[in-house]
Design a protein around this motif. Sequence first.
Motif, PDB file in Angstrom:
ATOM      1  N   ASP A   1      -2.487   2.717  -1.238  1.00  0.00           N
ATOM      2  CA  ASP A   1      -1.031   2.665  -1.394  1.00  0.00           C
ATOM      3  C   ASP A   1      -0.330   2.206  -0.105  1.00  0.00           C
ATOM      4  O   ASP A   1      -0.268   2.943   0.881  1.00  0.00           O
TER       5      ASP A   1
ATOM      6  N   THR B   1       2.844   1.651   0.341  1.00  0.00           N
ATOM      7  CA  THR B   1       4.180   2.221   0.546  1.00  0.00           C
ATOM      8  C   THR B   1       4.149   3.395   1.530  1.00  0.00           C
ATOM      9  O   THR B   1       5.177   3.759   2.097  1.00  0.00           O
TER      10      THR B   1
ATOM     11  N   HIS C   1       4.145  11.610  -2.998  1.00  0.00           N
ATOM     12  CA  HIS C   1       3.707  10.233  -3.241  1.00  0.00           C
ATOM     13  C   HIS C   1       2.301  10.008  -2.708  1.00  0.00           C
ATOM     14  O   HIS C   1       2.026  10.170  -1.533  1.00  0.00           O
TER      15      HIS C   1
ATOM     16  N   GLU D   1       6.248   4.875   6.114  1.00  0.00           N
ATOM     17  CA  GLU D   1       6.714   6.268   6.042  1.00  0.00           C
ATOM     18  C   GLU D   1       5.908   7.162   6.980  1.00  0.00           C
ATOM     19  O   GLU D   1       6.462   8.000   7.691  1.00  0.00           O
TER      20      GLU D   1
END
Length: 487
Positions: free
Chosen positions: A380, A382, A205, A386
Amino acid sequence: MAKLQDILYNVRLKAVTGITNLDVKDIQTDSRKVTSGSVFVAITGTVSNGHDFIDAAIGKGASVIICEVMPNVLKDEVTYLQVNDTAEAVANMAHHFYNEPSTKLKLVGVTGTNGKTTIATLLYKLFTKLGYKCGLISTVQNQIGNTIVPATHTTPDAISLQSLLHDMVEAGCSHVFMEVSSHAIHQHRTTAVEFVGGIFTNITHDHLDYHKTFDEYIRVKKKFFDGLPSAAFAISNLDDKRGQVMLQNTAAKKHFYSLHTVADFKGKILENLLTGLIMTVNDKEVHFRLIGEFNAYNILAVYGAAMCLGENSEEVLTIMSLLTSAEGRFDYVVSDSKIIGIVDYAHTPDALENVLHTIKKLRQGNEQVITVVGCGGDRDKTKRPEMAEIACELSDRVIFTSDNPRSEDPVEIIKEMEQGLGSAAKRKFMSVTDRKDAIKMAVSMAKPFDILLVAGKGHEKYQEIKGVKHPFDDKAVLKEMFELFEK
């Protein structure tokens, strides 16, 4: 100087108003750079629309306008050419304007989420030592032989790229190694560029702020291999779960590399130490200066490309055993008190995890792993929780700090990172917004033989805050703090 009708080869025209038997001085997509005799191409970008600047370009002397939508008022002295996609058109035009430079080079493209810079740089170093004059197009820098050309993007825009390749041809380069970003593929920057080979590293990702979905990101990467000709080679990482999918529609000759299964280029790690890797490459045992499993994959990709380009295996491995990585890629410095400081460009969850797993394997005893990490602004989101979770899970102590906050508030970015933490992880971290202070804090916490990772910026010599690039070098700051605490 070139004839307009000559550089329009392969450009699909919808409508033509005016004459095409014109001399063209240059091609521009920025109206501010237009001068008399320029072709102005109106690109529909993510920030601005070039069609809004057509009048400005004509006012500065543009004799030809390439557009997707014809202006309401057409000037008699200007030639207007309507196309479906101006980004695709400018790539083809630049290719012909600069006399098709990629056809005169052995150009190898490297794409994937992680490893592009290291592989392209190692190939450049290897083939230079093999006696070739080489070009390099990378995130860190571009090189024509030994001459450094500063890099502004991972892959230059279509006009700059063709100009750079033309300069490489003129300088006598035979081989060029180039990072190919997903943005560049999607924006047609590499359209009309002819590659003799392509390498796929891995995919995780990243850039979802741009591509929106992971499937779209994969599709764009795959498009690079779909476009390779049958005379080219395509090399892919068989250990990546999408390694075979990437090559399933390519016309190029397929090759695979792997650490865990049978492949054309097979490796096995025998020892992974701070002094380097000892591994077998197609059953030949070699000691490399590069560190970590991720570099074992990079080594196999480079070796595979060299074999596909017809080089001698023994000579290639001998030279590769002496090569060092690209700047800012697991770049380490040791203090007088034996604290190990590592600077790495890891700015994706996968890259951060790889680096921390590598560090874990290098630990000899009870050394602490202290990680300084942030996340870039306007990118990004997202990734933020993480990356925070990975940092806390694989480190003993973690300091969240600024990366390149760009237009965002760094405090808010850190808060978004913190959302990824469970109760156990929350006991491991602290937040220090100022990056220099964060590195200082990490060094103050470290004891002899501890390992200190400063992640995210690697080779970058700046920190971008509110549109301004301030001088900042992680490795230089790390050395400064080592000296400060050891006086």
